[in-house]
Design a protein around this motif. Structure first.
Motif, PDB file in Angstrom:
ATOM      1  N   ASP A  92      16.144 -77.286 -66.390  1.00 38.89           N
ATOM      2  CA  ASP A  92      14.974 -77.173 -65.507  1.00 38.89           C
ATOM      3  C   ASP A  92      15.343 -77.495 -64.060  1.00 38.89           C
ATOM      4  O   ASP A  92      14.901 -76.812 -63.124  1.00 38.89           O
ATOM      5  N   GLN A  93      16.160 -78.520 -63.866  1.00 35.46           N
ATOM      6  CA  GLN A  93      16.562 -78.912 -62.513  1.00 35.46           C
ATOM      7  C   GLN A  93      17.427 -77.839 -61.862  1.00 35.46           C
ATOM      8  O   GLN A  93      17.256 -77.512 -60.684  1.00 35.46           O
ATOM      9  N   ALA A  94      18.343 -77.270 -62.627  1.00 34.09           N
ATOM     10  CA  ALA A  94      19.212 -76.223 -62.096  1.00 34.09           C
ATOM     11  C   ALA A  94      18.404 -74.985 -61.700  1.00 34.09           C
ATOM     12  O   ALA A  94      18.613 -74.391 -60.632  1.00 34.09           O
ATOM     13  N   ILE A  95      17.451 -74.610 -62.547  1.00 28.40           N
ATOM     14  CA  ILE A  95      16.604 -73.448 -62.251  1.00 28.40           C
ATOM     15  C   ILE A  95      15.737 -73.708 -61.022  1.00 28.40           C
ATOM     16  O   ILE A  95      15.548 -72.834 -60.171  1.00 28.40           O
ATOM     17  N   ALA A  96      15.211 -74.933 -60.912  1.00 27.22           N
ATOM     18  CA  ALA A  96      14.376 -75.285 -59.758  1.00 27.22           C
ATOM     19  C   ALA A  96      15.188 -75.219 -58.466  1.00 27.22           C
ATOM     20  O   ALA A  96      14.701 -74.723 -57.432  1.00 27.22           O
ATOM     21  N   ASN A  97      16.436 -75.695 -58.514  1.00 21.65           N
ATOM     22  CA  ASN A  97      17.296 -75.647 -57.318  1.00 21.65           C
ATOM     23  C   ASN A  97      17.590 -74.207 -56.903  1.00 21.65           C
ATOM     24  O   ASN A  97      17.545 -73.871 -55.720  1.00 21.65           O
ATOM     25  N   MET A  98      17.896 -73.357 -57.873  1.00 19.80           N
ATOM     26  CA  MET A  98      18.170 -71.949 -57.568  1.00 19.80           C
ATOM     27  C   MET A  98      16.938 -71.259 -57.007  1.00 19.80           C
ATOM     28  O   MET A  98      17.013 -70.494 -56.048  1.00 19.80           O
ATOM     29  N   SER A  99      15.799 -71.536 -57.609  1.00 17.81           N
ATOM     30  CA  SER A  99      14.560 -70.907 -57.162  1.00 17.81           C
ATOM     31  C   SER A  99      14.210 -71.316 -55.732  1.00 17.81           C
ATOM     32  O   SER A  99      13.825 -70.480 -54.905  1.00 17.81           O
ATOM     33  N   GLN A 100      14.377 -72.612 -55.435  1.00 14.72           N
ATOM     34  CA  GLN A 100      14.076 -73.100 -54.088  1.00 14.72           C
ATOM     35  C   GLN A 100      15.031 -72.498 -53.062  1.00 14.72           C
ATOM     36  O   GLN A 100      14.624 -72.103 -51.968  1.00 14.72           O
ATOM     37  N   SER A 101      16.312 -72.408 -53.416  1.00 21.01           N
ATOM     38  CA  SER A 101      17.310 -71.860 -52.493  1.00 21.01           C
ATOM     39  C   SER A 101      17.062 -70.383 -52.226  1.00 21.01           C
ATOM     40  O   SER A 101      17.282 -69.890 -51.120  1.00 21.01           O
ATOM     41  N   PHE A 102      16.578 -69.666 -53.239  1.00 23.62           N
ATOM     42  CA  PHE A 102      16.384 -68.219 -53.092  1.00 23.62           C
ATOM     43  C   PHE A 102      15.078 -67.882 -52.384  1.00 23.62           C
ATOM     44  O   PHE A 102      15.038 -67.019 -51.503  1.00 23.62           O
ATOM     45  N   THR A 103      14.000 -68.560 -52.769  1.00 21.14           N
ATOM     46  CA  THR A 103      12.686 -68.222 -52.218  1.00 21.14           C
ATOM     47  C   THR A 103      12.391 -68.923 -50.899  1.00 21.14           C
ATOM     48  O   THR A 103      11.668 -68.402 -50.063  1.00 21.14           O
ATOM     49  N   GLY A 104      12.971 -70.113 -50.709  1.00 17.29           N
ATOM     50  CA  GLY A 104      12.679 -70.853 -49.482  1.00 17.29           C
ATOM     51  C   GLY A 104      13.943 -71.383 -48.865  1.00 17.29           C
ATOM     52  O   GLY A 104      14.594 -70.746 -48.046  1.00 17.29           O
ATOM     53  N   GLY A 105      14.318 -72.543 -49.300  1.00 16.14           N
ATOM     54  CA  GLY A 105      15.553 -73.139 -48.799  1.00 16.14           C
ATOM     55  C   GLY A 105      15.413 -73.580 -47.360  1.00 16.14           C
ATOM     56  O   GLY A 105      14.319 -73.710 -46.820  1.00 16.14           O
ATOM     57  N   PHE A 106      16.558 -73.800 -46.721  1.00 14.95           N
ATOM     58  CA  PHE A 106      16.574 -74.289 -45.356  1.00 14.95           C
ATOM     59  C   PHE A 106      16.713 -73.137 -44.368  1.00 14.95           C
ATOM     60  O   PHE A 106      17.487 -72.207 -44.586  1.00 14.95           O
TER      61      PHE A 106
END
Length: 259
Positions: A92-106
């Protein structure tokens, strides 16, 4: 009012009177510094684009990024072993990190502006308040340097390829756009209408050459003079093209730093 192109051209020539460092004038070194800053911004963008590509490849196995199920909750509901629960939590944590990096991120460009803008706008850097005034001269210096580089590459590569090599450099445009954003001088530079002044300058030169060509047709002119007119016209079009390319690159670079 438009910033006179002749003034930028004269500044670029007269700066040599202050001395040189090797074969470079002070304006050459300043242009090189601005280009390096722009290249650094380009590197940041390249790394960001590479990260997005990696995230896109990884997230293509997820049906919907906006509705990702919790594997930990489902594993707990099935009353599986503690090891399975820990694995589901890590997933779940790995998927959340990928999703955040792809859809938003810095937004790295925004962060770079927020970090350095207060420093460059501080009283200690008060001398930069008129940076936008020197940009026209830097642009002239850039175009002349770029054409000289293209000419050298074409001559050296002519025996390798009939069309020679293509030379380009977007770092300068990105560097200027970034520094203008840091100093909050975009509107001041736009008020100079410099690129419009460039177009007016070369249109006027083209009109003068057309008059000379028309006069040459109506009189007996030496072949050498006709060739000179053709070469001058070609030179004008070459400079016009390079300034247009710089304007397009600069307009695109400004988008990177829009809020």
């Amino acid at each position: 009012l438009k910033y006179p192109f002749e003034r930028a051209e004269k500044f670029n020539k007269d700066i040599r009177k202050l001395g040189t460092m090797g074969s470079l004038t002070y304006l050459d070194r300043f242009r090189t510094l601005v280009t390096k800053i722009g290249n650094a911004m380009g590197y940041v963008r390249m790394v960001r684009s590479g990260g997005l590509l990696a995230c896109a490849d990884a997230t293509k196995f997820l049906p919907d990024l906006k509705a990702i199920p919790s594997f930990e909750e489902r594993v707990v509901a099935e009353k599986l072993s503690p090891e399975s629960i820990a694995a589901a939590k890590a997933l779940d944590q790995a998927i959340a990190n990928m999703s955040q990096s792809f859809t938003g991120g810095f937004e790295y460009f925004t962060l770079l502006v927020q970090v350095f803008a207060p420093e460059l706008r501080s009283p200690e850097n008060h001398h930069l308040k008129n940076f936008y005034i020197i940009v026209p001269a830097l642009a002239v210096n850039y175009v002349e340097n770029l054409l000289a580089a293209k000419d050298k590459i074409t001559k050296k590569a002519s025996h390798l390829h009939a069309d020679g090599w293509i030379f380009t450099d977007d770092g300068f445009a990105i560097g200027v756009a970034y520094i203008l954003k840091l100093l909050d001088q975009q509107n001041e530079f736009d008020s100079l209408h410099f690129f419009e002044a460039v177009q007016d300058h070369y249109k006027m030169q083209e009109a003068q050459l057309e008059k000379i060509a028309a006069a040459a047709k109506s009189s007996k002119t030496k072949k050498e003079e006709q060739q000179t007119t053709v070469l001058n016209n070609r030179k004008i079009k070459t400079y016009q093209t390079e300034f247009d390319l710089l304007r397009f690159s600069f307009s695109g670079a400004k988008i990177f730093f829009d809020n």
